[in-house]
Design a protein around this motif. Sequence first.
Motif, PDB file in Angstrom:
ATOM      1  N   THR A 329       0.835  -1.200   0.000  1.00 23.81           N
ATOM      2  CA  THR A 329       0.000   0.000   0.000  1.00 23.81           C
ATOM      3  C   THR A 329       0.876   1.258   0.000  1.00 23.81           C
ATOM      4  N   ARG A 340       2.602  11.581 -10.116  1.00 24.97           N
ATOM      5  CA  ARG A 340       1.822  12.803 -10.105  1.00 24.97           C
ATOM      6  C   ARG A 340       2.725  14.031 -10.181  1.00 24.97           C
ATOM      7  N   ALA A 416     -11.629  13.115  -4.607  1.00 24.20           N
ATOM      8  CA  ALA A 416     -10.243  13.444  -4.903  1.00 24.20           C
ATOM      9  C   ALA A 416      -9.995  13.540  -6.401  1.00 24.20           C
ATOM     10  N   MET A 417     -11.075  13.401  -7.189  1.00 31.08           N
ATOM     11  CA  MET A 417     -10.899  13.337  -8.634  1.00 31.08           C
ATOM     12  C   MET A 417     -11.615  14.474  -9.359  1.00 31.08           C
ATOM     13  N   HIS A 419     -13.628  15.172 -12.873  1.00 35.67           N
ATOM     14  CA  HIS A 419     -14.284  14.462 -13.962  1.00 35.67           C
ATOM     15  C   HIS A 419     -14.378  15.385 -15.162  1.00 35.67           C
ATOM     16  N   ARG A 454      -5.582   4.710 -23.182  1.00 32.95           N
ATOM     17  CA  ARG A 454      -5.243   4.050 -21.925  1.00 32.95           C
ATOM     18  C   ARG A 454      -3.839   4.445 -21.456  1.00 32.95           C
ATOM     19  N   HIS A 458      -3.030   6.447 -18.186  1.00 35.39           N
ATOM     20  CA  HIS A 458      -2.239   5.756 -17.164  1.00 35.39           C
ATOM     21  C   HIS A 458      -1.137   6.682 -16.653  1.00 35.39           C
ATOM     22  N   GLU A 461      -2.352   8.887 -14.090  1.00 32.73           N
ATOM     23  CA  GLU A 461      -3.029   8.244 -12.955  1.00 32.73           C
ATOM     24  C   GLU A 461      -4.541   8.390 -13.116  1.00 32.73           C
ATOM     25  N   GLY A 462      -4.981   8.333 -14.358  1.00 33.88           N
ATOM     26  CA  GLY A 462      -6.394   8.575 -14.622  1.00 33.88           C
ATOM     27  C   GLY A 462      -7.072   7.366 -15.229  1.00 33.88           C
ATOM     28  N   GLU A 463      -8.371   7.461 -15.399  1.00 36.00           N
ATOM     29  CA  GLU A 463      -9.173   6.384 -15.975  1.00 36.00           C
ATOM     30  C   GLU A 463     -10.212   6.977 -16.914  1.00 36.00           C
ATOM     31  N   LEU A 480     -11.329  10.547 -15.735  1.00 37.84           N
ATOM     32  CA  LEU A 480     -11.146  10.790 -14.307  1.00 37.84           C
ATOM     33  C   LEU A 480      -9.675  11.102 -14.058  1.00 37.84           C
TER      34      LEU A 480
ATOM     35  N   ARG B  84      -5.691  -3.007  -8.212  1.00 37.10           N
ATOM     36  CA  ARG B  84      -5.143  -1.654  -8.349  1.00 37.10           C
ATOM     37  C   ARG B  84      -5.953  -0.759  -7.436  1.00 37.10           C
ATOM     38  N   ALA B  85      -5.228   0.043  -6.686  1.00 36.95           N
ATOM     39  CA  ALA B  85      -5.914   0.757  -5.613  1.00 36.95           C
ATOM     40  C   ALA B  85      -5.754   2.271  -5.691  1.00 36.95           C
ATOM     41  N   ARG B  86      -5.631   2.787  -6.921  1.00 38.54           N
ATOM     42  CA  ARG B  86      -5.475   4.240  -7.041  1.00 38.54           C
ATOM     43  C   ARG B  86      -6.835   4.916  -6.865  1.00 38.54           C
ATOM     44  N   ASP B  87      -6.778   6.225  -6.589  1.00 37.76           N
ATOM     45  CA  ASP B  87      -8.023   6.979  -6.457  1.00 37.76           C
ATOM     46  C   ASP B  87      -8.860   6.832  -7.725  1.00 37.76           C
ATOM     47  N   ALA B  88      -8.146   6.803  -8.855  1.00 36.88           N
ATOM     48  CA  ALA B  88      -8.861   6.728 -10.135  1.00 36.88           C
ATOM     49  C   ALA B  88      -9.635   5.428 -10.254  1.00 36.88           C
ATOM     50  N   ASP B  89      -9.102   4.333  -9.692  1.00 35.76           N
ATOM     51  CA  ASP B  89      -9.798   3.044  -9.775  1.00 35.76           C
ATOM     52  C   ASP B  89     -11.070   3.063  -8.939  1.00 35.76           C
ATOM     53  N   ALA B  91     -12.750   5.717  -8.167  1.00 39.68           N
ATOM     54  CA  ALA B  91     -13.692   6.621  -8.839  1.00 39.68           C
ATOM     55  C   ALA B  91     -14.335   5.925 -10.031  1.00 39.68           C
ATOM     56  N   LYS B  92     -13.538   5.144 -10.731  1.00 38.81           N
ATOM     57  CA  LYS B  92     -14.071   4.444 -11.897  1.00 38.81           C
ATOM     58  C   LYS B  92     -15.120   3.409 -11.464  1.00 38.81           C
ATOM     59  N   LYS B 104      -7.267  -4.700  -2.781  1.00 38.22           N
ATOM     60  CA  LYS B 104      -6.489  -5.835  -2.273  1.00 38.22           C
ATOM     61  C   LYS B 104      -5.109  -5.346  -1.893  1.00 38.22           C
ATOM     62  N   PRO B 105      -4.503  -5.826  -0.852  1.00 38.93           N
ATOM     63  CA  PRO B 105      -5.063  -6.746   0.145  1.00 38.93           C
ATOM     64  C   PRO B 105      -5.916  -6.004   1.169  1.00 38.93           C
TER      65      PRO B 105
END
Lengths: 718, 123
Positions: A329, A340, A416-417, A419, A454, A458, A461-463, A480, B84-89, B91-92, B104-105
């Motif tokens: 983590t 970032r 935190a995002m 849009h 993508r 990436h 750090e976005g989606e 995002l 994957r544990a980013r803020d973006a994930d 939010a998605k 995870k974990p």
Amino acid sequence: MIARRQRQLWCAAIAAMPMLALGCAAAALWGDLDSVERATLLSLADARLPLLILVGLALGGVAAALAWQLSGRYAPAALRMADDVELVLGGQAGRAVEPLGAPEMLALAGQVNRLIAAYQGVLRDAEARAEQARASVERERNQLAALVTEMPQGVLACNREGRILLYNGHARVLFGAGRAAGEASLIGLGRPIEAVFDRRLLAHTRERLWRKLERTGARVLVSFVTATAAGRLVRARITPVLDPDLTRPIAERLNGYLILAEDITREAEQSARRDRLVETLTQSQRGGLASIRAAAENLIEFDDLDAIQRGRFLTVIRDESVRLSERVTDTAREFSDVLRSSSALEAMNGADLVSAAQRRIEARTGMLTKLEESDGEVWVRVDSFALVQVLTVLAQRVYESVEPREVRLAVVAEGAMAHVELSWGGTALSSESAAGWEMEPMLLAGEASPRSIREVLHRHEGELVYGRERASARSWFRVLLPLAESGDDAPGAAGQDGSRPEFYDFDLFAWGERGRALAERPLAELAYTVFDTETTGLNPSGGDEIIQFGAIRIVNGRLLRSERFEQLVDPGREIDTASEAIHGISRERLRGEPDISSVLPRFYAFAQGTVLVGHNAAFDMRFLQMKEAATGLRFDQPVLDTLLLSAVLHPNQDTHKLDAIAERFGVPLLDRHDAAGDALVTAQLFLRMIPLLAERGIVTLGQAREASEKTYYARIRY
Amino acid sequence: MAKRVLIADPDDSIVVSLEFLLHRAGYTVVVVDQASDLLDRVVSEAADVVVIADEQRGGLDGFELCRAVCAAKPAPPVLMLAARARDADAAKARAVGAADFLAKPFPTRDFLERVARLATEAV
């Protein structure tokens, strides 16, 4: 007076004329007569001779008066006119000839005055045109300087000899020796580029540049990475400045070099951090995994374990996996920070981003677009070009697939995002095609990017999310992006003080050809470090020390007030009371200041490649020379002394003290007996001396030194 | 009647533990091996809560599965488990309709609490 006397002589000569004429007539008559006639004439003249003389004298007097009168009406007027014309030619603007004397002279004066008026008109015209041209050149230069000043990189230009002729504020900060106030930068107009970059590195780079230039003959660029004196990591790109005349051989076309430099310290730090993270992930996790694996294998393979033994292995597995979880983590968070703060991403206002995308989409697809009410305080860190491309590609794909009437763009913050939304009404997309677009290389009419949406996201750090609201029958793509701090970056070092600093001097391009010796260079085009020191006392060989340096630069006849060196020095000894009374610097004030061993190398670097100028420089030089053995720094550049030059210019004056010369030249005295103040006064005096020396035929550095040596004061030794 | 939880996670190692935990907590657990079957199974099994991993076998995308499940009528709440544990994930996941998101974990207790909350809300 001389004119009057001449007139008198002339009048006397004219007065003698009638007598002379009478004499000549008498002599001619006499020669023509025979003896009888002569006797008769003699008898006739004998009685009337006084009358004849009287008539002659009267005639002479009348002639003289007439001549005097006439000459009075012509000669003085002509002479005055000559004087007046000379004054006009000497530049006394507005001056006219005074009409005097005879009517002919008055008419002549009138015509001369017309001629003068016409001449002055032409003169004014020429001056105005020259002034206009000067102003236009000055304006262009200032525009260029402003442009360079605002550039985000450090910019440096030097001539072919490697003398700096332009730099901007970023370069100044980047290559500053340190951050202390008053600290001198290594950069300065007219200074050698070697003061900024290592000599060997430059030689190597120049060689690379030449090889490339000879091979390609076109624009070339060579880059290198180096560390600055302050420990910053800098990437520099260097390119030659070439004369556009292609017919000349390449070696003759080189005018100088342009260098762009950027601070990559942060980039390098980030890359190191990233490396460290990868290492942490691969190396440090091994230990934890080994423990878990061993414990688990034991539990499976040995079924005769007692409860305590089993419990011990199980605890190991749980503890280690918790530890691994935490580490993963943490690493993920740190990695996210690294990404970032990546320098390739710039903080940008979300509203600006969508409005940029809107313009691009309209230009590309011709589709109607609309900006929806957006939150003005949404900031994101983006590679704006790539993100605008993402939005444009999406809009283009939507347009090609479902042909909506219009697309709308909006940006909002959620948690935190941020849009960034591209939405349209009517036909929806299949989620398969939406997902597929994300993976494909972005293709726009005429321009293909090998990257996919993508990949771009990436890096941010976005989606990307596709969705549809049934109720309103609207479909949307949402990009995002993590929210960022407001991007109001500090304006940077460039605009620190209102006045634009003297950061350029293009005349340096034309600086001396290669091989011309310094001594043969004109004083007016050299680079000088004008300096002064304050000391503990007057006896350098008796242990007195320097306690203050003040220096200022002159380049190409310009005083560069922004290129100064000012530094107090802790002498490590007491200060002579007589000296303290003069400069007012106490021992206490100097405590905590750097000592001479750290100040002298900096002053040496500041003065490198320039001619030193001081008032009574022999005194200051003696102090510097006393330190040669200890510091290994030899101040072996040429030195000029304003005291000696003053003696050259005004040999009949009793004193050549700084105050006295300043008064003579009308230079105001401020901060006397402060090293920086005295250096400034000395520099101003020196600048005024240069044209006066030139009038005496002292033009080059060599001539100035020779003349100095001949003066009386040169014999003084400290 | 016991609540029914559907699990769609290709990682068998974690499924072993999750199935065990949910059983112990009194749920009926259905493990879906083929993610492509998930939509049908959600309806046929009448799931109260669906647990979907972000990474699926065969090039399928957990987020797209989630969107599909959430679009079903009636749609059970989805808990997304993400590698994957980013803020973006996170939010998605919310953007595609997931009711909750767990990176995870995670502590097992956390997982159970979230499933319980979703199961209650789903009533």
